[in-house]
Scaffold this motif. Sequence first.
Motif, short mmCIF file in Angstrom:
data_model
loop_
_atom_site.label_atom_id
_atom_site.label_comp_id
_atom_site.label_asym_id
_atom_site.label_seq_id
_atom_site.Cartn_x
_atom_site.Cartn_y
_atom_site.Cartn_z
N ALA A 1 -6.54 -4.42 9.83
CA ALA A 1 -6.87 -3.98 8.47
C ALA A 1 -8.07 -3.04 8.50
O ALA A 1 -8.07 -1.99 7.85
N TYR A 2 -9.10 -3.42 9.24
CA TYR A 2 -10.30 -2.59 9.32
C TYR A 2 -9.98 -1.21 9.91
O TYR A 2 -10.37 -0.18 9.35
N GLN B 1 -1.54 -2.46 -1.19
CA GLN B 1 -1.05 -1.29 -0.45
C GLN B 1 -1.27 -1.47 1.05
O GLN B 1 -0.41 -1.11 1.86
N LEU B 2 -2.40 -2.04 1.41
CA LEU B 2 -2.71 -2.28 2.81
C LEU B 2 -1.71 -3.27 3.42
O LEU B 2 -1.24 -3.08 4.54
N ALA B 3 -1.40 -4.32 2.67
CA ALA B 3 -0.43 -5.32 3.15
C ALA B 3 0.93 -4.67 3.41
O ALA B 3 1.58 -4.96 4.42
N LYS B 4 1.33 -3.77 2.51
CA LYS B 4 2.60 -3.06 2.70
C LYS B 4 2.56 -2.21 3.96
O LYS B 4 3.51 -2.20 4.75
N GLN B 5 1.45 -1.50 4.17
CA GLN B 5 1.32 -0.64 5.34
C GLN B 5 1.33 -1.44 6.63
O GLN B 5 1.88 -0.99 7.64
N GLY C 1 2.68 -4.41 6.95
CA GLY C 1 3.87 -5.25 7.03
C GLY C 1 3.53 -6.73 7.12
O GLY C 1 4.21 -7.50 7.78
N LYS C 2 2.45 -7.12 6.44
CA LYS C 2 1.96 -8.50 6.47
C LYS C 2 1.97 -9.07 5.06
O LYS C 2 1.88 -8.32 4.08
N PRO C 3 2.03 -10.40 4.92
CA PRO C 3 1.98 -11.01 3.59
C PRO C 3 0.66 -10.68 2.89
O PRO C 3 -0.42 -10.70 3.50
#
Length: 125
Positions: A30-31, A44-48, A50-52
């Motif tokens: 994430a960082y 949006q970050l979770a989508k990028q 591919g994580k819950p």
Amino acid sequence: EIVEMKNPNLTTESIQALLELGLNRLESEAYLLLLSQPPTTGYQLAKQLGKPSANVYKALDVLATRGAIVVEEGKGRLCKAVPIKEFLQQLEQDFRRRFWHGERGVANGAAQPHHRRARMPLGAV
């Protein structure tokens, strides 16, 4: 096994370096992703990644607590990575502070008189 992603910042070497500094894999990913893009939401970050979303939000909370990201309060709660040099300086300051407290705590504990523990007779249970 660490799998490299399409983002050039998400290299095995970069992730491994952050793992060695105490971040977990998701926090590291994430960082590094946030370093390479404009501020974004946790969703949006979770989508990028591919994580819950729940896992990503937890990782973002840890990153914010450790000084790796800044979360802009407001409608979108945008997350922005702190530059790596600044983050590393924050980690170093935190380590020095914990080291100092640990050293003082041990020194103060060593100065305390030792109390003998009462021995229980061998046959007693």
